[in-house]
Design a protein around this motif. Structure first.
Motif, PDB file in Angstrom:
ATOM      1  N   PRO A   1       0.774  -1.239   0.000  1.00  0.00           N
ATOM      2  CA  PRO A   1       0.000   0.000   0.000  1.00  0.00           C
ATOM      3  C   PRO A   1       0.809   1.294   0.000  1.00  0.00           C
ATOM      4  N   GLY A   2       2.111   1.217   0.071  1.00  0.00           N
ATOM      5  CA  GLY A   2       2.918   2.445   0.090  1.00  0.00           C
ATOM      6  C   GLY A   2       3.180   2.897   1.508  1.00  0.00           C
TER       7      GLY A   2
ATOM      8  N   SER B   1       9.633   8.879   5.411  1.00  0.00           N
ATOM      9  CA  SER B   1      10.864   8.235   5.873  1.00  0.00           C
ATOM     10  C   SER B   1      10.604   6.860   6.459  1.00  0.00           C
ATOM     11  N   CYS B   2       9.348   6.567   6.732  1.00  0.00           N
ATOM     12  CA  CYS B   2       8.950   5.266   7.261  1.00  0.00           C
ATOM     13  C   CYS B   2       7.593   4.934   6.655  1.00  0.00           C
ATOM     14  N   ASN B   3       7.419   3.695   6.230  1.00  0.00           N
ATOM     15  CA  ASN B   3       6.182   3.314   5.542  1.00  0.00           C
ATOM     16  C   ASN B   3       5.163   2.616   6.432  1.00  0.00           C
TER      17      ASN B   3
ATOM     18  N   LYS C   1      -2.186  12.519   5.364  1.00  0.00           N
ATOM     19  CA  LYS C   1      -2.711  12.661   4.004  1.00  0.00           C
ATOM     20  C   LYS C   1      -2.206  11.509   3.117  1.00  0.00           C
ATOM     21  N   ASN C   2      -3.084  11.076   2.207  1.00  0.00           N
ATOM     22  CA  ASN C   2      -2.744  10.043   1.214  1.00  0.00           C
ATOM     23  C   ASN C   2      -2.290   8.740   1.858  1.00  0.00           C
ATOM     24  N   LEU C   3      -2.969   8.315   2.920  1.00  0.00           N
ATOM     25  CA  LEU C   3      -2.628   7.054   3.575  1.00  0.00           C
ATOM     26  C   LEU C   3      -3.106   5.884   2.724  1.00  0.00           C
ATOM     27  N   GLY C   4      -2.176   4.978   2.391  1.00  0.00           N
ATOM     28  CA  GLY C   4      -2.495   3.881   1.497  1.00  0.00           C
ATOM     29  C   GLY C   4      -3.438   2.857   2.087  1.00  0.00           C
ATOM     30  N   ALA C   5      -3.263   2.520   3.373  1.00  0.00           N
ATOM     31  CA  ALA C   5      -4.093   1.472   3.963  1.00  0.00           C
ATOM     32  C   ALA C   5      -4.092   1.576   5.478  1.00  0.00           C
ATOM     33  N   VAL C   6      -5.114   0.989   6.066  1.00  0.00           N
ATOM     34  CA  VAL C   6      -5.205   0.761   7.508  1.00  0.00           C
ATOM     35  C   VAL C   6      -5.344  -0.742   7.702  1.00  0.00           C
TER      36      VAL C   6
END
Length: 452
Positions: free
Chosen positions: A240-241, A290-292, A307-312
């Motif tokens: 998910p980034g 800096s951390c995914n 902002k722009n959070l790929g997944a939970v």
């Protein structure tokens, strides 16, 4: 969507909103800004990330009497992180008018410094209930000329036990005032509080549910002993980034963070044991790429807006349905599709009675974390910040001068009072540190270090 230009706002405000790329209003802004401008009390329900700060901020800033240097608006937030986000957003909107002073008042910072700042007065205070109340009791903060009180994420503040401090704070405020209450959910205690502190509020409810077309919700059965492996499989499969992994307890949070680190991932942890300066650094490093992976508990993550959070990912499924809504609401914002993945242990199906999920098979991967993308950025810091009159442009100039590094290699620059965090691509980190250590920022030398 309706444009901001249709509102009765000053041309200076409209010009600034256009500069900020605020062209069309979100649903909550469409229905709430006009009542706020007209002085009505407002009780608004909208999900996290729906534009609530601008919804109340535009109105209270437009109505501000700038020449009257007294506290005219107070915004109460459940957490320090949300107070920081709200104050920064208000500062951006406030650029339409010179000399508007916005002061953030939260715990974790020296009391005497905040009292010194308050001695010079401010127009707007953004703070957490505990610290605001302490300063009121000490006589360092006065609300005698308060015109607008805002309760942001009211349901979370009540969940955290702030009902008594909120009532105490209100006792210091004029009875004749505007009160705005924004909440993601409307439990009975929020309605009860509204009835006792608001005057015939305009009741609004928009964007309450997370549409499945916006947030893709997927559920997986996982035995407890297989959960870490299942988590790694989901990360490897969906990639998910960036992702927040939610745990129900601090102990599980530490265990998961350690397991992800052992698997070779850049993972950070956010729980209630961290000092404020550690929390601030963790959030900055996660937000700047800096951390995914951020492993967090609900208490530590309250008010968190990435902002722009790929997944939970729900490593532990929450005990309450409202908590689930808050968690997954952090992804799928601004019209983008979000992803919410949940691991369910045997015996936990009863918690899903209102969700009616369809279970998926956990994707088959080797589970070693190698496929999940590493963070492209790394965070540097210098021991100078806002109080040293350093601007992001000063830092960018120091890094790119004399053929240093390219501006394209520099990411987000976050200024604190006496620290500045700079995201740069990992490939140029050594060169960037050299530029900061040997060069000057705004004519001065500062100590630089890598935060990794």
């Amino acid at each position: 969507m309706k444009p901001f230009s249709g509102l009765p706002l000053s041309q200076a405000m409209l010009n600034n909103l256009e500069t900020l790329k605020y062209i069309n209003m979100t649903p909550v802004q469409e229905v709430s800004i006009l009542p706020v401008l007209e002085g009505y009390d407002v009780l608004a329900q909208a999900k996290t990330g729906s534009g609530k700060t601008a919804a109340f901020g535009i109105g209270l800033l437009q109505n501000l009497k700038v020449s009257r240097f007294r506290v005219q608006s107070l915004v109460l937030c459940p957490t320090r992180e949300l107070a920081e986000q709200v104050s920064e957003e208000l500062r951006k909107i406030a650029r339409f008018q010179h000399n508007i002073k916005i002061l953030k008042i939260t715990g974790g910072l020296p009391l005497y410094k905040q009292e010194h700042s308050l001695s010079h007065e401010a127009h707007i205070i953004v703070g957490t209930p505990g610290r605001v109340l302490k300063l009121l009791e000490r006589g360092s903060l006065s609300l005698k000329e308060l015109r607008t009180l805002v309760l942001d994420e009211a349901d979370r503040m009540l969940d955290m036990g702030f009902i008594d401090p909120i009532r105490e704070i209100i006792s210091y405020a004029p009875a004749k005032r505007q009160t705005l209450c924004f909440s993601a959910t409307f439990p009975e205690d929020v309605k009860k509080l509204s009835r006792s502190i608001q005057n015939n509020p305009v009741e609004l409810a928009v964007d309450r549910e997370h549409d499945s077309t916006v947030i893709r919700q997927m559920f997986y059965h996982a035995a407890n002993m297989d959960k870490v492996k299942a988590l790694l499989s989901l990360l490897n499969h969906f990639q998910p980034g960036n992702v927040i992994v939610f745990c129900n307890t601090k102990d599980v949070c530490r265990k998961v963070n350690r397991a992800l680190t052992d698997a070779g991932l850049h993972s950070l942890m956010l729980n209630g044991d961290l000092e404020q300066k550690e929390r601030t650094e963790v959030l900055i490093r996660f937000a700047n790429g800096s951390c995914n992976v951020l492993v967090a508990t609900d208490v530590a993550a309250r008010g968190l807006d990435i902002k722009n959070l790929g997944a939970v990912i729900n490593y532990d499924f929450p005990f309450e349905g409202e908590t689930y809504i808050h968690r997954i609401g952090r992804t799928g914002r601004a019209g983008e599709e979000g992803l919410a993945l949940s691991l369910i242990q045997p015996g936990e199906d009863f918690r899903l009675d209102k969700i009616q999920p369809r279970f998926e098979e956990i994707p088959e991967t080797d589970g070693d974390g190698g496929q999940f993308p590493d963070s492209a950025m790394i965070t540097l810091s210098i021991n100078g910040g806002r109080k040293n009159k350093i601007s992001p442009g000063d830092v960018l100039g120091a890094l790119t001068c004399s053929g240093g590094i390219s501006g394209d290699d520099v990411g987000k620059i976050d200024r604190q009072d006496y620290l500045t965090f700079i995201a740069v691509k990992r490939t140029v980190a050594s060169k960037a540190i050299e530029m900061l250590e040997k060069g000057q920022v705004k004519g001065r030398r500062f100590k630089a270090m890598i935060n990794d």
